[in-house]
Structures are given as structure tokens and as C-alpha cells.
Design a protein around this motif. Structure first.
Motif, PDB file in Angstrom:
ATOM      1  N   LEU A  34       0.851  -1.179   0.000  1.00  0.00           N
ATOM      2  CA  LEU A  34       0.000   0.000   0.000  1.00  0.00           C
ATOM      3  C   LEU A  34       0.892   1.237   0.000  1.00  0.00           C
ATOM      4  CD1 LEU A  34      -2.856  -0.793   2.569  1.00  0.00           C
ATOM      5  CD2 LEU A  34      -2.618  -1.490   0.191  1.00  0.00           C
ATOM      6  N   LEU A  35       0.593   2.187  -0.896  1.00  0.00           N
ATOM      7  CA  LEU A  35       1.460   3.343  -1.067  1.00  0.00           C
ATOM      8  C   LEU A  35       0.897   4.571  -0.355  1.00  0.00           C
ATOM      9  CD1 LEU A  35       2.424   2.727  -4.790  1.00  0.00           C
ATOM     10  CD2 LEU A  35       3.710   2.134  -2.733  1.00  0.00           C
ATOM     11  N   GLY A  36       0.851   4.498   0.944  1.00  0.00           N
ATOM     12  CA  GLY A  36       0.428   5.631   1.747  1.00  0.00           C
ATOM     13  C   GLY A  36       1.616   6.510   2.079  1.00  0.00           C
ATOM     14  N   GLN A  37       1.384   7.541   2.841  1.00  0.00           N
ATOM     15  CA  GLN A  37       2.455   8.455   3.234  1.00  0.00           C
ATOM     16  C   GLN A  37       3.536   7.705   4.004  1.00  0.00           C
ATOM     17  OE1 GLN A  37       1.046  11.789   5.494  1.00  0.00           O
ATOM     18  NE2 GLN A  37       2.957  12.921   5.342  1.00  0.00           N
ATOM     19  N   ASN A  38       4.788   7.926   3.588  1.00  0.00           N
ATOM     20  CA  ASN A  38       5.973   7.323   4.228  1.00  0.00           C
ATOM     21  C   ASN A  38       6.100   5.820   4.009  1.00  0.00           C
ATOM     22  OD1 ASN A  38       6.691   9.864   5.320  1.00  0.00           O
ATOM     23  ND2 ASN A  38       5.324   9.516   7.074  1.00  0.00           N
ATOM     24  N   SER A  39       5.281   5.231   3.122  1.00  0.00           N
ATOM     25  CA  SER A  39       5.444   3.809   2.806  1.00  0.00           C
ATOM     26  C   SER A  39       6.794   3.590   2.127  1.00  0.00           C
ATOM     27  CB  SER A  39       4.329   3.330   1.868  1.00  0.00           C
ATOM     28  OG  SER A  39       3.085   3.368   2.503  1.00  0.00           O
ATOM     29  N   ARG A  40       7.336   2.379   2.313  1.00  0.00           N
ATOM     30  CA  ARG A  40       8.650   2.087   1.722  1.00  0.00           C
ATOM     31  C   ARG A  40       8.627   0.715   1.051  1.00  0.00           C
ATOM     32  NH1 ARG A  40      13.348   3.804   5.919  1.00  0.00           N
ATOM     33  NH2 ARG A  40      14.486   4.154   3.974  1.00  0.00           N
ATOM     34  N   LEU A  41       9.384   0.598  -0.017  1.00  0.00           N
ATOM     35  CA  LEU A  41       9.582  -0.690  -0.678  1.00  0.00           C
ATOM     36  C   LEU A  41      10.814  -1.336  -0.073  1.00  0.00           C
ATOM     37  CD1 LEU A  41       9.088   0.037  -4.506  1.00  0.00           C
ATOM     38  CD2 LEU A  41       7.429  -0.885  -2.887  1.00  0.00           C
ATOM     39  N   THR A  42      10.662  -2.527   0.466  1.00  0.00           N
ATOM     40  CA  THR A  42      11.820  -3.227   1.013  1.00  0.00           C
ATOM     41  C   THR A  42      12.530  -3.996  -0.098  1.00  0.00           C
ATOM     42  OG1 THR A  42      10.674  -5.304   1.509  1.00  0.00           O
ATOM     43  CG2 THR A  42      10.553  -3.545   3.180  1.00  0.00           C
ATOM     44  N   HIS A  43      13.722  -4.447   0.221  1.00  0.00           N
ATOM     45  CA  HIS A  43      14.497  -5.256  -0.730  1.00  0.00           C
ATOM     46  C   HIS A  43      13.711  -6.518  -1.085  1.00  0.00           C
ATOM     47  CE1 HIS A  43      18.188  -7.036  -2.503  1.00  0.00           C
ATOM     48  NE2 HIS A  43      18.600  -5.780  -2.550  1.00  0.00           N
ATOM     49  N   HIS A  44      13.018  -7.084  -0.089  1.00  0.00           N
ATOM     50  CA  HIS A  44      12.221  -8.293  -0.343  1.00  0.00           C
ATOM     51  C   HIS A  44      11.091  -8.036  -1.334  1.00  0.00           C
ATOM     52  CE1 HIS A  44       9.851 -11.898   0.181  1.00  0.00           C
ATOM     53  NE2 HIS A  44       8.818 -11.168   0.586  1.00  0.00           N
ATOM     54  N   HIS A  45      10.409  -6.893  -1.222  1.00  0.00           N
ATOM     55  CA  HIS A  45       9.305  -6.604  -2.134  1.00  0.00           C
ATOM     56  C   HIS A  45       9.753  -6.670  -3.589  1.00  0.00           C
ATOM     57  CE1 HIS A  45       7.398  -4.154   1.326  1.00  0.00           C
ATOM     58  NE2 HIS A  45       6.810  -5.330   1.249  1.00  0.00           N
ATOM     59  N   VAL A  46      10.952  -6.191  -3.859  1.00  0.00           N
ATOM     60  CA  VAL A  46      11.436  -6.082  -5.240  1.00  0.00           C
ATOM     61  C   VAL A  46      12.239  -7.308  -5.660  1.00  0.00           C
ATOM     62  CG1 VAL A  46      12.912  -4.729  -6.790  1.00  0.00           C
ATOM     63  CG2 VAL A  46      11.415  -3.564  -5.157  1.00  0.00           C
ATOM     64  N   TYR A  47      13.034  -7.854  -4.736  1.00  0.00           N
ATOM     65  CA  TYR A  47      13.946  -8.943  -5.101  1.00  0.00           C
ATOM     66  C   TYR A  47      13.533 -10.307  -4.544  1.00  0.00           C
ATOM     67  CZ  TYR A  47      16.995  -5.220  -6.755  1.00  0.00           C
ATOM     68  OH  TYR A  47      17.506  -4.136  -7.438  1.00  0.00           O
ATOM     69  N   GLY A  48      12.517 -10.343  -3.666  1.00  0.00           N
ATOM     70  CA  GLY A  48      12.005 -11.622  -3.169  1.00  0.00           C
ATOM     71  C   GLY A  48      12.985 -12.406  -2.334  1.00  0.00           C
ATOM     72  N   ASP A  49      13.870 -11.707  -1.604  1.00  0.00           N
ATOM     73  CA  ASP A  49      14.933 -12.393  -0.862  1.00  0.00           C
ATOM     74  C   ASP A  49      14.714 -12.415   0.647  1.00  0.00           C
ATOM     75  OD1 ASP A  49      15.263  -9.735  -0.340  1.00  0.00           O
ATOM     76  OD2 ASP A  49      17.326  -9.587  -1.069  1.00  0.00           O
ATOM     77  N   TYR A  50      13.542 -11.988   1.108  1.00  0.00           N
ATOM     78  CA  TYR A  50      13.156 -11.981   2.525  1.00  0.00           C
ATOM     79  C   TYR A  50      13.967 -10.990   3.366  1.00  0.00           C
ATOM     80  CZ  TYR A  50      10.543 -16.033   1.057  1.00  0.00           C
ATOM     81  OH  TYR A  50       9.684 -16.857   0.387  1.00  0.00           O
ATOM     82  N   ASP A  51      14.588 -10.016   2.704  1.00  0.00           N
ATOM     83  CA  ASP A  51      15.265  -8.937   3.418  1.00  0.00           C
ATOM     84  C   ASP A  51      14.269  -7.799   3.607  1.00  0.00           C
ATOM     85  OD1 ASP A  51      16.763  -6.857   4.387  1.00  0.00           O
ATOM     86  OD2 ASP A  51      18.193  -6.795   2.722  1.00  0.00           O
ATOM     87  N   MET A  52      13.679  -7.739   4.808  1.00  0.00           N
ATOM     88  CA  MET A  52      12.687  -6.703   5.102  1.00  0.00           C
ATOM     89  C   MET A  52      13.308  -5.515   5.835  1.00  0.00           C
ATOM     90  SD  MET A  52       9.634  -7.546   3.939  1.00  0.00           S
ATOM     91  CE  MET A  52       8.420  -6.676   4.939  1.00  0.00           C
ATOM     92  N   ASP A  53      14.633  -5.518   5.979  1.00  0.00           N
ATOM     93  CA  ASP A  53      15.311  -4.454   6.712  1.00  0.00           C
ATOM     94  C   ASP A  53      16.001  -3.444   5.801  1.00  0.00           C
ATOM     95  OD1 ASP A  53      14.661  -5.472   9.301  1.00  0.00           O
ATOM     96  OD2 ASP A  53      16.200  -7.005   9.018  1.00  0.00           O
ATOM     97  N   SER A  54      16.211  -3.792   4.531  1.00  0.00           N
ATOM     98  CA  SER A  54      16.826  -2.874   3.570  1.00  0.00           C
ATOM     99  C   SER A  54      15.736  -2.293   2.684  1.00  0.00           C
ATOM    100  CB  SER A  54      17.866  -3.605   2.712  1.00  0.00           C
ATOM    101  OG  SER A  54      18.852  -4.205   3.529  1.00  0.00           O
ATOM    102  N   PHE A  55      15.887  -1.024   2.300  1.00  0.00           N
ATOM    103  CA  PHE A  55      14.843  -0.336   1.534  1.00  0.00           C
ATOM    104  C   PHE A  55      15.357   0.127   0.181  1.00  0.00           C
ATOM    105  CE2 PHE A  55      13.960   0.192   6.058  1.00  0.00           C
ATOM    106  CZ  PHE A  55      12.684  -0.351   6.124  1.00  0.00           C
TER     107      PHE A  55
END
Length: 433
Positions: A352-373
Motif C-alpha cells: 500500500l502506497l500511503g504516506q511514508n510507505s517504503r519498498l523493502t528489498h524483499h518486495h522487489v527482489y524476493g529475498d526476505y530482506d525486510m530491513d533494507s529499503f
């Protein structure tokens, strides 16, 4: 209360490091735990009772120490303490910080994490056990007594790792914790394995989200004496999920299981479906149990699918099933209609693209890294009504307009958010809707 070891006692580890007993922390079935100090730093010492200080346990510990921790979420045994003059032994591990809470704290309302932190906790727990299993190990005793979490960050610490067993080791005496053991173990038809760990993990996650045991409903409420026979029936010989869609004989009882009744409808249907599978098909078919990556995929979407109610401030989960039925979202707390913002769908991930939303590395690369943006939702400084995603990745993106026109989005630049538009990432495509 004091332990067997007196304050001030100095013990020497097998590496020659000296540890001074500072205080007694507590005791369990296998031994005692102490706060110890060495070189100005504090650690925890688990000191075994004599019946548990077996040659098998010592050999198992040596293997565990040699293998090393799966990741930083494990309070892993660091070195053995086998001092001369003692007929028992112990091991050193990191000391758990006091800010970490247990699921028992959650159940007793001593911890009040947000829904986001609950999701982070569940995600990190699943990730930790996935890494453990990837080493060829089984935990054997997943329960709420062994998992602690930071109620601010959702970071987890997994304790009591001295019972971890590796594939080539003989089965030990550990079968698990009552209520968390897989039904086949309760019925004495199986020993602990990765598949039984997966069942225990599902119970643990259900406790986290619902603050209730998945099998504790009417059957449990009707039990007058919770003895061994009753436990075996409830958790082994006649286990019935409290929300089994095809069997309503064990529903939660109002006044006894209010947490389950309150929390179950709050979460998205896809999470409820996963729990239904875990505790219907997964009760009798060990090979059909939900795996850690399946949990992680689901929970990652939950973390990126929250919206705040503008009326009362409660966090509401986006539910794709509601949208597919043409139904709107409603705040669970105040019943206010909720407007879902524009979303970006990248493969199996939805953000969801609300205010201050961020795409994590996992969202784009599917590697389960939810700590990098790799992306951040920002406002257009010249026109605050316009929103976009800033490219925080290390590579350029390609922006595809609805008419097919493509524009490069360099690192640091922003891609406008608009329905029907696509972003071509390095290895994936995201579409706004």
C-alpha cells in the motif's frame, strides 16, 4: 531464591576463560541459569542438573557449538564450562536483554506491541527457524517459553538452543512442550522432526496473532480436570481447530476464549486461510504443513498492507479477498469506512502506497530482506497533491506509462504514482492499481 552455585564462584571454560557468578537468574527442568561476568562483560551460564548432564548432552552441545548460530536471533551456546572438581557442566551464551518480552507477557497484557510489531515478531521467528532448518537441524521444542521479542522493534531472540538436534545425530529425549507437540508425537507415532517443528511454529504464530491456542475451544472449556489423558485427547487423539470451517464442535467459548473471538476477524482472509490449512490438513498430514517461507510471504504482505483509520487511528489490514468481492474495508475498532490507497503489486508482493510507505528489498527482489529499503513514497515538493516513489535502489528503474512510453528513473529520482503505470525493476515488474 538461590542456585547451587554461590555468588562470586569462578568457573573456567574449556577455552580457559574465567567467568564469575554474579547472580542466579532462574531454573528449568534441565538446569539453572546464572548471570556471569568475564572481562567486564556479562553473559548467561546454563548449569545442568546432574540427571541432565549426560555424555549424550555434552556431545550434542559440542556439535551445536561447532556448527554456530543460524543468525543473530539465536542465543546460541558459545563455549562449554567443564571445570575441575565438578561432576556436571554448563555452557555460556549471550545474556538476554531485559527489554525482551515473552508471549506469556503478551497473554497477560504485560506487553502491548502494535500490529506491525506483532507481524515483525512473527516474520523474524519464522525466518530464524527457517535458517535453523536450512542448517540441517531441528529445534524439537518450539514453544512460547523459548521465544522473546522486543515490543518496539519486533526483533526476536530464540533461547534454549541446547536441545537442537542435527540430521546425523540420534534422537534425544526431548519431545516438546505440551500443547505445542504435533499430534503424531502426542500419540507416540513419531519423533521430533522438521515437520513437527512446522506444526509447533504454527501454534506459536497462532498464539502471537490470536493470543489463544488453536485447539482450545469448547472441548477445552468442558474439561473438568486437565490431566494427561485430557491433554492427549485435546492435542493428539481428537484435535479440532477452533475455526475449522467443516467442524463447528470446538468453537471458542465466549467468556473463556475471548481473545480468539476478537482477533480472528481482524486479520486478512489469506492469513485465516493459512491457519485453517495448518490446523485442519496439517493436523493429520505432516507433509502438508505451512513452511516458513509461506509464513514469511504472507506476513511480509501484512506488514506492507496496513492503513490507519482516519477516525480512531487504529491500524487496519488490507484484505485482497474483500476487494475481489467488491466489498469495502471497515475499521475493526470504530466501523468507519476505510479508503485503501493506491497499491503496487510486484509478483506475489503487494504494498500500500500511503504516506511514508517504503519498498523493502524483499518486495522487489524476493529475498526476505525486510530491513533494507529500495524505495520511499514522497510528495512532489512543487505540488504536494502528487505522490511518487523515490528510487533508493542501487540501479536505475524504468517507468512505463499507460500508453507504453518508457522513461528511465535514475537512483535518487522519483516515479509518479498513478493507476495503470508500471515500474520495471532489475528483475521484476511492479504495477500500480
Amino acid at each position: 531464591m538461590e542456585g547451587e552455585l554461590k555468588t562470586g564462584t569462578i568457573l573456567t571454560s574449556e577455552s580457559g576463560t574465567k567467568y564469575t557468578i554474579k547472580s542466579f537468574l532462574g531454573a528449568g527442568g534441565q538446569g539453572e541459569v546464572y548471570d556471569v561476568e568475564s572481562g567486564g562483560r556479562h553473559y548467561a551460564l546454563k548449569w545442568y542438573f546432574k540427571p541432565s548432564a549426560t555424555a549424550r548432552q555434552k556431545k550434542s552441545l559440542e556439535t551445536i557449538i561447532a556448527k554456530g548460530a543460524p543468525d543473530k536471533s539465536f542465543l546460541w551456546p558459545m563455549e562449554m564450562v567443564t571445570p575441575a572438581g565438578y561432576d556436571v557442566f554448563g555452557y555460556i551464551m549471550a545474556l538476554r536483554p531485559k527489554n525482551y518480552k515473552s508471549i506469556m507477557d503478551l497473554m497477560k497484557n504485560r506487553a502491548q506491541p502494535t500490529f506491525y510489531v506483532l507481524c515483525r515478531t512473527a516474520y523474524n521467528a519464522a525466518k530464524g527457524y527457517q535458517k535453523l532448518h536450512a542448517m540441517g537441524a531441528k529445534y524439537q521444542d518450539i514453544s512460547f517459553g523459548n521465544l522473546f521479542f522486543d515490543e518496539v522493534t519486533g526483533d526476536v531472540l530464540i533461547c534454549d538452543n541446547d536441545n537442537v538436534s542435527f540430521e546425523n545425530s540420534k534422537p534425544g529425549d526431548i519431545l516438546g512442550t505440551p500443547g505445542f507437540m504435533a499430534p503424531e508425537i502426542v500419540r507416540r507415532e513419531a519423533k521430533p522432526s522438521r515437520n513437527t517443528d512446522l506444526y509447533s511454529l504454527s501454534v506459536l504464530l497462532f498464539y502471537l496473532f490470536m493470543v489463544n491456542h488453536p485447539l482450545d475451544g469448547k472441548q477445552e472449556a468442558d474439561i473438568k480436570c486437565m490431566d494427561m489423558v485430557a491433554r492427549e485427547k485435546l492435542y493428539g487423539f481428537n484435535p479440532i481447530f477452533i475455526f475449522d470451517p467443516n467442524n463447528n464442535t470446538n468453537r471458542p467459548v465466549k467468556g473463556y476464549h475471548d481473545n480468539a473471538l476478537i482477533y480472528w476477524p481482524i486479520y486478512p482472509q489469506k492469513l485465516r486461510d493459512m491457519f485453517i490449512k495448518a490446523f485442519t490438513e496439517g493436523l493429520s498430514k505432516p507433509n502438508k504443513r505451512i513452511t516458513e517461507p509461506q509464513w514469511m510471504d504472507m506476513i511480509a504482505n501484512m506488514m506492507s498492507g496496513m492503513v490507519q483509520c482516519p477516525k480512531c487511528g487504529a491500524r487496519v489490514f488490507y484484505d485482497a479477498d474483500l476487494e475481489s468481492k467488491g466489498a469495502g474495508h471497515t475499521c475493526w475498532n470504530c466501523q468507519n469506512p476505510i479508503q485503501i490507497p493506491v497499491k503496487i503489486k510486484i509478483g506475489k508482493n503487494t504494498v500500500l502506497l500511503g504516506q511514508n510507505s517504503r519498498l523493502t528489498h524483499h518486495h522487489v527482489y524476493g529475498d526476505y530482506d525486510m530491513d533494507s529499503f529500495v524505495g520511499t513514497v514522497v510528495q512532489n515538493p512543487k505540488n504536494p497533491a502528487l505522490w511518487g516513489i523515490r528510487n533508493d535502489d542501487k540501479v536505475n528503474w524504468t517507468y512505463e506509462k499507460a500508453d507504453g512510453t518508457q522513461i528511465p528513473i535514475e537512483v535518487g529520482k522519483t516515479a509518479g504514482i498513478a493507476p495503470g503505470v508500471k515500474i520495471h525493476f532489475k528483475d521484476a515488474v511492479g504495477e500500480f492499481n
